[in-house]
Design a protein around this motif. Structure first.
Motif, PDB file in Angstrom:
ATOM      1  N   ASN A  47       1.893 -94.621  15.388  1.00 45.05           N
ATOM      2  CA  ASN A  47       1.892 -94.355  14.064  1.00 45.05           C
ATOM      3  C   ASN A  47       0.580 -94.499  13.643  1.00 45.05           C
ATOM      4  O   ASN A  47       0.425 -94.262  12.226  1.00 45.05           O
ATOM      5  N   GLU A  92       2.332 -96.011  21.071  1.00 49.44           N
ATOM      6  CA  GLU A  92       2.827 -97.191  20.958  1.00 49.44           C
ATOM      7  C   GLU A  92       4.322 -97.001  21.102  1.00 49.44           C
ATOM      8  O   GLU A  92       5.010 -96.356  20.765  1.00 49.44           O
ATOM      9  N   ALA A  95       7.456 -96.771  18.959  1.00 52.66           N
ATOM     10  CA  ALA A  95       7.644 -95.648  18.405  1.00 52.66           C
ATOM     11  C   ALA A  95       8.717 -94.623  19.158  1.00 52.66           C
ATOM     12  O   ALA A  95       8.982 -93.720  18.462  1.00 52.66           O
ATOM     13  N   THR A 125       1.859-103.152  14.359  1.00 47.95           N
ATOM     14  CA  THR A 125       2.102-102.801  13.195  1.00 47.95           C
ATOM     15  C   THR A 125       3.830-102.830  13.045  1.00 47.95           C
ATOM     16  O   THR A 125       4.022-102.756  11.737  1.00 47.95           O
ATOM     17  N   LEU A 126       4.463-102.356  14.129  1.00 46.28           N
ATOM     18  CA  LEU A 126       5.828-102.404  13.976  1.00 46.28           C
ATOM     19  C   LEU A 126       6.467-103.389  14.335  1.00 46.28           C
ATOM     20  O   LEU A 126       7.779-103.642  14.655  1.00 46.28           O
ATOM     21  N   THR A 128       8.303-106.493  13.478  1.00 45.11           N
ATOM     22  CA  THR A 128       8.902-107.383  12.510  1.00 45.11           C
ATOM     23  C   THR A 128       9.392-108.686  13.121  1.00 45.11           C
ATOM     24  O   THR A 128       9.407-108.614  14.312  1.00 45.11           O
TER      25      THR A 128
END
Length: 401
Positions: A47, A92, A95, A125-126, A128
């Motif tokens: 991403n 990533e 992804a 960044t992904l 959570t």
């Protein structure tokens, strides 16, 4: 890989939990040449669009990724061989949706055996809170997340996306909230190398127990970034600064240098008080391995590389042959990396007394800067002959293989 803080203080954090206790006089036994750590690049998609990406990843990805059935088959082979550590990376890895299927297969097939340990290398960044919870449930023991500067704007420029820094920090916090060991991964360039100690301070502030400093390597998009490679003087200064920081922090967070094994020789020379000390450091460093020596990389197209940082040499192709065959002592394609000291031919590396320990640094930098895959790494800052003379090192004194 140079375990700086373990060399300086004798203490490890994440590395001790993964490898067991190791250090000077007690080398790691986690891996062997044909039972390596696997860096599994499962996708070309990402991403972000980092300016230095070694695999040319992008949101669109590249053609040729193996299908989900083959991914599951490879996971089965890894389980069967009981390889010690699998690091999912990319691109990533988050992804690709199949990441979860493959991770679950590995987790289920080896439940209770302790092997392999599962780790994730991510831009963060992904990640959570929900994603971190899933990773925890699948048994991931470690997540490495990239932070290339304590300055958010500088990090975002390097990673090719605004907001990447803040999202990565949230990924770090989410993983730590689940009790997963986290490490910060920083790529060192001429522009940011002076900020390495600031990144260590950031890690300490966040409670992150590990910082891995990757010297920029000339692969993928980084081939075009010659002006960003650190200088030899900068690397010496970095090593000196990390000794100071490691002592100040008492080894927590632990600090490692990657893609610059020659700095291990530099540090051993600086830290040793006796010839016995120096030889014990050499044994410790020799146990770490490098590209094709206790590590391999499986690329998204199923080819097996010596590591993530050598793309143009295949040790095998898992679409056509088994992983067991690739990791066989009878595979002639892996032998030059296992016995790299026999094939180095640069004027410095070929004569270096420590070539079996160091492995000659980066083969990519040798190729791009000097035109010879087995030539000298131009970033090596040490005088190996002075060091060998100082410690009275003779042929046969140092461990080979």
């Amino acid at each position: 890989m140079v375990p700086v803080s373990v060399m300086v203080t004798g203490r490890g954090t994440v590395s001790t939990r993964i490898k067991g206790k190791y250090g000077k006089g007690s080398p790691s036994k986690l891996t062997s040449y044909y039972r390596p750590v696997v860096f599994w690049n499962i996708t070309y998609r990402c991403n972000l669009r980092c300016i230095h990406c070694y695999i040319n990843a992008s949101p669109q990805g590249l053609p040729g990724e193996v299908d989900d059935e083959k991914l599951a088959s490879i996971a089965g082979e890894i389980s069967e061989l009981k390889l010690p550590l699998i690091v999912f990376t990319g691109g990533e890895p988050l992804a690709r949706k199949s990441f979860w299927i493959v991770s679950e297969k590995l987790s289920e097939s080896l439940k209770g055996t302790g092997l392999p340990k599962l780790a994730l290398s991510s831009n963060g960044t992904l990640i959570t809170g929900e994603v971190a919870g899933l990773l925890k449930n699948l048994g991931f023991s470690y997540v490495g997340i990239s932070i290339d500067s304590p300055d958010p704007e500088e990090h975002d420029r390097f990673r090719g996306a605004r907001g990447a820094f803040n999202a990565a920090i949230e990924g770090i916090r989410a993983s730590m909230n689940q009790g997963i060991d986290v490490g910060i991964r920083m790529t060192l360039t001429r522009q940011n190398i002076a900020k390495a100690s600031k990144v260590v301070e950031l890690a300490e502030k966040l409670g992150v127990p590990r910082v891995s400093l990757y010297i920029l390597d000339s692969i993928g998009r980084a081939v075009e970034l010659r002006e960003l490679f650190p200088t030899r003087e900068q690397l010496r200064s970095l090593a000196d600064e990390l000794v100071r920081v490691s002592k100040e922090k008492d080894g927590d967070p632990e600090i490692l240098i990657v893609r610059g094994n020659f700095l291990g020789i530099y540090l051993a020379d600086r830290l040793s008080k006796t010839r016995k000390d120096f030889l014990e450091y050499m044994e410790m460093l020799g146990s770490q391995g490098d590209c094709g020596r206790k590590t391999i990389s499986i690329y998204p197209d199923g080819t097996v590389k010596p590591c993530q940082f050598i793309e143009y040499i295949n040790l095998g192709d898992l679409k056509r042959e088994s992983l067991r065959r690739v990791l066989s002592p009878g595979n002639p394609r892996i032998e030059p990396f296992v016995n790299v000291h026999k094939v180095l031919r640069g004027p410095k590396c070929s004569r270096c007394p420590f070539k079996a320990i160091c492995g000659g640094g980066s083969r990519n930098r040798a190729l791009v800067f000097n035109g010879d895959l087995w030539g000298d790494d131009p970033l090596c800052p040490i005088d190996p002959f002075r060091i060998a003379s100082k410690w009275n090192i003779k042929p046969g004194d140092l461990p080979v293989n």
